[in-house]
Write an enzyme that holds these catalytic residues in place. Sequence first.
Site, mmCIF file in Angstrom:
data_model
loop_
_atom_site.group_PDB
_atom_site.id
_atom_site.type_symbol
_atom_site.label_atom_id
_atom_site.label_comp_id
_atom_site.label_asym_id
_atom_site.label_seq_id
_atom_site.Cartn_x
_atom_site.Cartn_y
_atom_site.Cartn_z
ATOM 1 N N ALA A 71 8.989 -3.855 -8.335
ATOM 2 C CA ALA A 71 7.981 -2.777 -7.766
ATOM 3 C C ALA A 71 6.694 -3.437 -7.275
ATOM 4 O O ALA A 71 6.688 -4.885 -7.192
ATOM 5 C CB ALA A 71 7.723 -1.620 -8.558
ATOM 6 N N HIS A 72 7.277 -3.680 -5.748
ATOM 7 C CA HIS A 72 6.094 -4.604 -5.103
ATOM 8 C C HIS A 72 5.762 -3.775 -3.702
ATOM 9 O O HIS A 72 4.595 -4.797 -3.008
ATOM 10 C CB HIS A 72 6.802 -5.747 -4.944
ATOM 11 C CG HIS A 72 7.660 -6.108 -3.618
ATOM 12 N ND1 HIS A 72 9.026 -6.053 -4.186
ATOM 13 C CD2 HIS A 72 7.841 -6.293 -2.643
ATOM 14 C CE1 HIS A 72 9.542 -5.630 -2.974
ATOM 15 N NE2 HIS A 72 9.639 -6.100 -1.955
#
Length: 373
Positions: free
Chosen positions: A202-203
């Site tokens: 997740a970014h």
Amino acid sequence: MNDIVLIAGTRPEIIKMAPIVKAFQNNSIPFVFVHCGQHYDYNMSQQFIEELGLPEPDYGFKIKVYSPCVQTSRIIMILGRLMEKVKPRLVLVEGDTNGVLASALAAVKLDVPVGHVEAGLRSFDLRMPEEHNRRLVDHASTYLFAPTDRARKNLERESVWGKIYVTGNTVIDAVMQHLPIAEKKSTILEKIRFKEFALVTAHRTENVDDPVVLRNLVESFVEAPVPIVYPLHPRTRKRLRQHKLWRNFVSAENVQILPPLGYFDFLLLMKGCRMIITDSGGLQEEATAPNLRKPVLVTRLSTERPEAVENGFAKVVGVDKHGILDAIERTLEGKFDFPQFSPYGDGNAGSKIVGIVLEELNAGNIESANSLQ
Ligand code: UD1
Ligand code: UDP
């Protein structure tokens, strides 16, 4: 004769440009390889150049700034200066990052034609910087290499100026070329605490820069009914610390956090996991590769990769904790009979793109490309 300039600046661009670099080399076509420096840590950048056997960039930069405006304008400035010196006949960019927008703008200002690899993706979600970048670059490009027919239709609907070709996505080439090597070389599975696990990344800014969403994601992973293996992007590491979520997250028994991994290790984790939970774009595509074929839960409100959803690989599950946990449960219980073929092509996108460039060169079209528009 002036050269073709290939520009990459972030982890996914290096991975997705690699098959194009190799196809240029196989056809003995000279090119200049530029790293515009949006990503600069070894494990977000140089390690991919080494692992994927790419040549060292002819020109490399490091743009260590946080502000998207400063980042974008610095890249325009350095690439503008570089292009004035190199005078490229064509610039190839890949994807939808700030570096891609900056590179395309620098080229346009100097009247250099742009070829956009992975053109025509649309999430229709204007909260995402990537959606602005990809739209702007598509409208600045002379050649648009759309991965799918749907991407081609998006471009036609917007009446872009350039020539559109449907080529597949080069990331499928990358998976097919490198998974067999990864299976021989990587020992990552020995370092994983769990036998069965979900692979998480997740970014995206609309997720991790929003403290409410970031907390939802952290709580979902900590409470997930399957162990989580999570190679952590530097943006997310920073945000977890800033929002005081770091300590609980790293000490959770259910979660193994790793640094950003090299491609071989990451491919092996994709191959070995029960499911992928991600907001990444590239992972949604890679999961459909014939030698991976994994279920993907997309922790976002939209996707610009609907082909992965339509073919049964991916589900957009939102960013609400209960929705994510519910989707994980259902995926653990599910039986999947995924298509044998990827909607993103047959693994030959790189050579198709280079074939088109070669034809355009031989026909003398590239020199006159901008005046033809
Ligand atoms: C960028 C892209 C995103 C892509 C992602 C791939 C944009 C708008 N976003 O997001 O579409 O999915 O790359 O990973 O272009 N950082 C480091 N070391 C690095 C790189 C970044 O520490 O080598 C940290 C810095 O704190 C930096 C932050 O991450 O400020 C964000 O980096 P940036 O390149 O601006 O955006 P990404 O989140 O990586
Ligand atoms: N990847 C990797 N190591 C990691 C995480 C991702 O090699 O620790 C690879 C992944 O296989 C994919 C690409 O990096 O090819 C995706 O990059 P990212 O998720 O950062 O960007 P996005 O695809 O969202 O633009």
